[in-house]
Design a protein around this motif. Sequence first.
Motif, PDB file in Angstrom:
ATOM      1  N   ILE A  73      16.394 -14.015   3.915  1.00  0.00           N
ATOM      2  CA  ILE A  73      17.397 -13.005   4.237  1.00  0.00           C
ATOM      3  C   ILE A  73      18.512 -13.619   5.085  1.00  0.00           C
ATOM      4  N   GLU A  76      20.718 -15.443   2.838  1.00  0.00           N
ATOM      5  CA  GLU A  76      21.512 -14.483   2.065  1.00  0.00           C
ATOM      6  C   GLU A  76      22.695 -13.983   2.896  1.00  0.00           C
ATOM      7  N   ALA A  77      22.411 -13.684   4.148  1.00  0.00           N
ATOM      8  CA  ALA A  77      23.480 -13.206   5.031  1.00  0.00           C
ATOM      9  C   ALA A  77      24.542 -14.292   5.202  1.00  0.00           C
ATOM     10  N   ARG A  80      26.610 -14.462   2.107  1.00  0.00           N
ATOM     11  CA  ARG A  80      27.529 -13.333   2.037  1.00  0.00           C
ATOM     12  C   ARG A  80      28.719 -13.551   2.962  1.00  0.00           C
ATOM     13  N   TRP A  84      32.572 -13.949   1.761  1.00  0.00           N
ATOM     14  CA  TRP A  84      33.592 -13.036   2.269  1.00  0.00           C
ATOM     15  C   TRP A  84      34.787 -13.792   2.824  1.00  0.00           C
ATOM     16  N   PHE A 170      22.560 -14.841  11.672  1.00  0.00           N
ATOM     17  CA  PHE A 170      22.455 -14.182  10.385  1.00  0.00           C
ATOM     18  C   PHE A 170      23.622 -14.519   9.476  1.00  0.00           C
ATOM     19  N   ARG A 172      26.855 -14.547   9.939  1.00  0.00           N
ATOM     20  CA  ARG A 172      28.152 -13.927  10.097  1.00  0.00           C
ATOM     21  C   ARG A 172      29.124 -14.933  10.695  1.00  0.00           C
ATOM     22  N   LEU A 208      31.698   2.722   9.152  1.00  0.00           N
ATOM     23  CA  LEU A 208      32.461   2.975   7.940  1.00  0.00           C
ATOM     24  C   LEU A 208      32.194   4.401   7.507  1.00  0.00           C
ATOM     25  N   ARG A 237      36.018  -3.141  15.011  1.00  0.00           N
ATOM     26  CA  ARG A 237      34.892  -2.595  15.751  1.00  0.00           C
ATOM     27  C   ARG A 237      34.656  -3.459  16.971  1.00  0.00           C
ATOM     28  N   THR A 256      33.329  -0.193  -0.051  1.00  0.00           N
ATOM     29  CA  THR A 256      32.864  -1.520  -0.420  1.00  0.00           C
ATOM     30  C   THR A 256      33.450  -2.528   0.564  1.00  0.00           C
ATOM     31  N   VAL A 257      32.593  -3.266   1.214  1.00  0.00           N
ATOM     32  CA  VAL A 257      33.074  -4.238   2.185  1.00  0.00           C
ATOM     33  C   VAL A 257      33.575  -5.481   1.475  1.00  0.00           C
ATOM     34  N   ALA A 260      34.460  -9.723   6.384  1.00  0.00           N
ATOM     35  CA  ALA A 260      34.158  -9.352   7.762  1.00  0.00           C
ATOM     36  C   ALA A 260      34.066 -10.607   8.606  1.00  0.00           C
TER      37      ALA A 260
END
Lengths: 267, 217
Positions: A73, A76-77, A80, A84, A170, A172, A208, A237, A256-257, A260
């Motif tokens: 996971i 995966e993060a 993503r 992005w 994660f 980001r 959201l 945010r 839909t994001v 970020a």
Amino acid sequence: MPERSVHPDVVDLAEYAEGLLDAARQADIDHHVRGCPDCAATLSDLAGLPQTLAAAPVPPLPPDVAERLDRAIAAEAQARASSWSGTAQVTPLRPRRRWLAPAVAAAVVMGAVAVAVPIVLNDDPGSDDAAGEMQSGAEAEPAPEENAAEREGGSADGAAPPAELSSDSFGRDVIDNFYAGSRDLRVARLEALTSSGPSISPGELGKLPDACDRPVLPDGTVDDISYDGESALLLRRESGKAVDVVAYRCDGEKPTVLDAVTLRPRR
Amino acid sequence: MTDTTPDDAELLARHVAGDPNAFGVLVQRHRDRLWAVALRTLGDREEAADALQDAFVSAFRRAESFRGDAAFTTWMHRIVVNACLDRVRRRKARPSEPLPEDDDRMEELGETLDEDPAAAVEERDVVLKALRTLPDAQRDAIVLVDMEGYPVEEAAKILGCAVGTIKSRCARGRAKLLPLLRHLRSPDPSGNPADGQGVAPSRVTMLDDTKRGGGDA
């Protein structure tokens, strides 16, 4: 035993219990079971089997499998986050909503750029409006970055950026130590965003809309930006000193994001 | 990072919104139960781990398609079951790799933890072992309907077959399991199982269902 019929086998009884047999066979077994304690007992045991199965103890998750799931996971993060931030091309547009305060308008422009990596400013054709908006709205420090944008045109090389682009646990995107004079466009824009964004209490930010048909956008939302050529919304945010910037689209039922990033101010 | 404990739907919404930690919380919340489904369905530790990982990754990516009309757990169960079925299909495409049958592998499945009461460990292993004697199709149906408590109609949707087919697979599976698991049945309080009341209420309901659903079998 005085039964004229032979004992039905267990499969017959199980199918009988489910009512799966044809009417004649169903009646036949029904008759037999009434006079046969053995078959009645088997039928009873069959009926109890689902309870036995449902009550069976749950096999524990082995620790190494748990770790493996966490790793998968996290990866995966990470994927993503990088997709992005790696593929989008964001173009600031003129803010459209009348309720936008000048500071918010600045955030529109800044924020729109903020989510672009690599940053490509598409402000050549007919973007005077956007630029003008930026000049008038953002009093923080729009001009240096704008110049930098012209110079670098999407490349972040040249002088080594002093800010640190990294990922959290994660995956980001996180930018540490950013400052306004950076030659790294993304960092500089984000700095401008955080210093000149709308003043909204942090507690009200970060959610959201759960549906896209609401007339009122949540606090912290600015529009209208162009993201990969499509109209999109931007949400700021705040969490503590960090700021999340989320670009999202709201043209279906649910948002839909698109992109970020998390910003942490210079220590 | 959260002040209160968000529910599943809230966590999923946060994940869709870009929260990098929300999905991990969901995974930790539900992985034990879903592990049991995968392990019982596949009967093999490594395959179950693969399937569970596939399922969570798939859910991570498809989170936006979750409409909230079903519980998150139901949605997630479906994804796990489908991941398991994918593996079963692949296994069938490689007949040279049948289900491992030896008892050493079975020991692995149980994965005994110290705090488990010995009796529970034994019962768990007996059930897992018994499940492995079933053909795949019967085991899938039994795990969903009898172990996970899905209505037959829901199981039929998940497994992509008719209601009558699910009932038939359950019936045959139960017939095979009965001699292996009969001794686990909790004692009948009446002490007289042969008094003609052997058909539990749930079975009676299913009999009624059959009249409606039997035609599409």
